[in-house]
Design a protein around this motif. Structure first.
Motif, PDB file in Angstrom:
ATOM      1  N   GLU A   1       0.820  -1.202   0.000  1.00  0.00           N
ATOM      2  CA  GLU A   1       0.000   0.000   0.000  1.00  0.00           C
ATOM      3  C   GLU A   1       0.861   1.261   0.000  1.00  0.00           C
ATOM      4  O   GLU A   1       0.497   2.261  -0.585  1.00  0.00           O
ATOM      5  CB  GLU A   1      -0.945   0.024   1.206  1.00  0.00           C
ATOM      6  CG  GLU A   1      -2.130  -0.904   1.078  1.00  0.00           C
ATOM      7  CD  GLU A   1      -1.781  -2.355   1.361  1.00  0.00           C
ATOM      8  OE1 GLU A   1      -2.434  -3.230   0.785  1.00  0.00           O
ATOM      9  OE2 GLU A   1      -0.838  -2.612   2.133  1.00  0.00           O
TER      10      GLU A   1
ATOM     11  N   ALA B   1      -8.228   4.286   1.050  1.00  0.00           N
ATOM     12  CA  ALA B   1      -7.704   3.262   0.131  1.00  0.00           C
ATOM     13  C   ALA B   1      -6.188   3.384   0.003  1.00  0.00           C
ATOM     14  O   ALA B   1      -5.477   2.382  -0.033  1.00  0.00           O
ATOM     15  CB  ALA B   1      -8.368   3.381  -1.238  1.00  0.00           C
TER      16      ALA B   1
ATOM     17  N   ASN C   1      -5.343  -1.502   2.406  1.00  0.00           N
ATOM     18  CA  ASN C   1      -6.490  -2.371   2.123  1.00  0.00           C
ATOM     19  C   ASN C   1      -7.370  -1.886   0.981  1.00  0.00           C
ATOM     20  O   ASN C   1      -8.592  -2.019   1.029  1.00  0.00           O
ATOM     21  CB  ASN C   1      -7.346  -2.590   3.376  1.00  0.00           C
ATOM     22  CG  ASN C   1      -6.599  -3.356   4.431  1.00  0.00           C
ATOM     23  OD1 ASN C   1      -5.747  -4.184   4.126  1.00  0.00           O
ATOM     24  ND2 ASN C   1      -6.901  -3.074   5.683  1.00  0.00           N
ATOM     25  N   ALA C   2      -6.763  -1.313  -0.043  1.00  0.00           N
ATOM     26  CA  ALA C   2      -7.536  -0.897  -1.216  1.00  0.00           C
ATOM     27  C   ALA C   2      -8.028  -2.138  -1.952  1.00  0.00           C
ATOM     28  O   ALA C   2      -7.290  -3.106  -2.132  1.00  0.00           O
ATOM     29  CB  ALA C   2      -6.684  -0.042  -2.137  1.00  0.00           C
ATOM     30  N   ARG C   3      -9.270  -2.097  -2.360  1.00  0.00           N
ATOM     31  CA  ARG C   3      -9.832  -3.220  -3.111  1.00  0.00           C
ATOM     32  C   ARG C   3      -9.351  -3.151  -4.561  1.00  0.00           C
ATOM     33  O   ARG C   3      -8.981  -2.084  -5.065  1.00  0.00           O
ATOM     34  CB  ARG C   3     -11.352  -3.166  -3.079  1.00  0.00           C
ATOM     35  CG  ARG C   3     -11.905  -3.370  -1.693  1.00  0.00           C
ATOM     36  CD  ARG C   3     -13.404  -3.320  -1.625  1.00  0.00           C
ATOM     37  NE  ARG C   3     -14.081  -3.050  -2.896  1.00  0.00           N
ATOM     38  CZ  ARG C   3     -15.354  -2.763  -2.999  1.00  0.00           C
ATOM     39  NH1 ARG C   3     -16.107  -2.671  -1.933  1.00  0.00           N
ATOM     40  NH2 ARG C   3     -15.893  -2.537  -4.179  1.00  0.00           N
ATOM     41  N   LEU C   4      -9.363  -4.283  -5.221  1.00  0.00           N
ATOM     42  CA  LEU C   4      -8.898  -4.361  -6.607  1.00  0.00           C
ATOM     43  C   LEU C   4      -9.696  -3.418  -7.502  1.00  0.00           C
ATOM     44  O   LEU C   4      -9.117  -2.711  -8.334  1.00  0.00           O
ATOM     45  CB  LEU C   4      -8.981  -5.796  -7.129  1.00  0.00           C
ATOM     46  CG  LEU C   4      -8.526  -6.005  -8.566  1.00  0.00           C
ATOM     47  CD1 LEU C   4      -7.074  -5.570  -8.752  1.00  0.00           C
ATOM     48  CD2 LEU C   4      -8.699  -7.453  -8.980  1.00  0.00           C
ATOM     49  N   ASP C   5     -11.016  -3.367  -7.350  1.00  0.00           N
ATOM     50  CA  ASP C   5     -11.813  -2.488  -8.205  1.00  0.00           C
ATOM     51  C   ASP C   5     -11.482  -1.012  -7.954  1.00  0.00           C
ATOM     52  O   ASP C   5     -11.469  -0.209  -8.878  1.00  0.00           O
ATOM     53  CB  ASP C   5     -13.310  -2.760  -8.052  1.00  0.00           C
ATOM     54  CG  ASP C   5     -13.850  -2.444  -6.669  1.00  0.00           C
ATOM     55  OD1 ASP C   5     -13.135  -2.673  -5.672  1.00  0.00           O
ATOM     56  OD2 ASP C   5     -14.998  -1.971  -6.571  1.00  0.00           O
ATOM     57  N   THR C   6     -11.144  -0.664  -6.713  1.00  0.00           N
ATOM     58  CA  THR C   6     -10.754   0.716  -6.397  1.00  0.00           C
ATOM     59  C   THR C   6      -9.410   1.042  -7.038  1.00  0.00           C
ATOM     60  O   THR C   6      -9.231   2.129  -7.606  1.00  0.00           O
ATOM     61  CB  THR C   6     -10.675   0.932  -4.872  1.00  0.00           C
ATOM     62  OG1 THR C   6     -11.957   0.622  -4.302  1.00  0.00           O
ATOM     63  CG2 THR C   6     -10.294   2.359  -4.527  1.00  0.00           C
TER      64      THR C   6
ATOM     65  N   GLN D   1      -8.205  -0.325  -9.712  1.00  0.00           N
ATOM     66  CA  GLN D   1      -8.428  -0.233 -11.156  1.00  0.00           C
ATOM     67  C   GLN D   1      -9.035   1.122 -11.513  1.00  0.00           C
ATOM     68  O   GLN D   1      -8.666   1.730 -12.518  1.00  0.00           O
ATOM     69  CB  GLN D   1      -9.333  -1.367 -11.642  1.00  0.00           C
ATOM     70  CG  GLN D   1      -9.440  -1.440 -13.157  1.00  0.00           C
ATOM     71  CD  GLN D   1      -8.114  -1.695 -13.839  1.00  0.00           C
ATOM     72  OE1 GLN D   1      -7.460  -2.691 -13.583  1.00  0.00           O
ATOM     73  NE2 GLN D   1      -7.697  -0.783 -14.702  1.00  0.00           N
TER      74      GLN D   1
END
Length: 99
Positions: free
Chosen positions: A2, A37, A41-46, A48
């Motif tokens: 991160e 984010a 812990n940023a999500r993959l969709d975020t 992208q």
């Protein structure tokens, strides 16, 4: 990971002269959500969405920065460079000038 993501996103924003709140708007999310984010812990969709909004590949958000930038003084002249290639060009030009 991160930390590298955060560093790269902030660097790219700086290069593109946009603020994080502008990036958040392009992504369609709240600026506080972007800050969280980038903090971890940023999500993959975020991630992208970040890449798409910045116009870069997702991979580039995780690549270590291996380039250089700065200023160098040679004699009385001060040069600014933004890449290793520019620095090499300055050094090559200045060494041929002194010969």
């Amino acid at each position: 990971m991160e930390n590298l993501l955060s560093q790269n996103v902030r660097r790219i924003c700086k290069e593109q002269k946009i603020q994080l709140k502008e990036l958040a708007a392009k992504m369609g999310i709240d600026p506080a959500a972007l800050t969280r984010a980038l903090g971890g812990n940023a999500r993959l969709d975020t991630m992208q969405k970040m890449a798409n909004a910045l116009g870069v590949s997702l991979k580039s958000l995780f690549e270590p920065m291996n380039d250089v930038e700065g200023f160098i003084r040679i004699g009385e002249q001060v040069y600014q460079f933004n890449s290793r290639k520019e620095l090499e060009k300055i050094l090559a030009t200045s060494s041929s000038d002194t010969m």
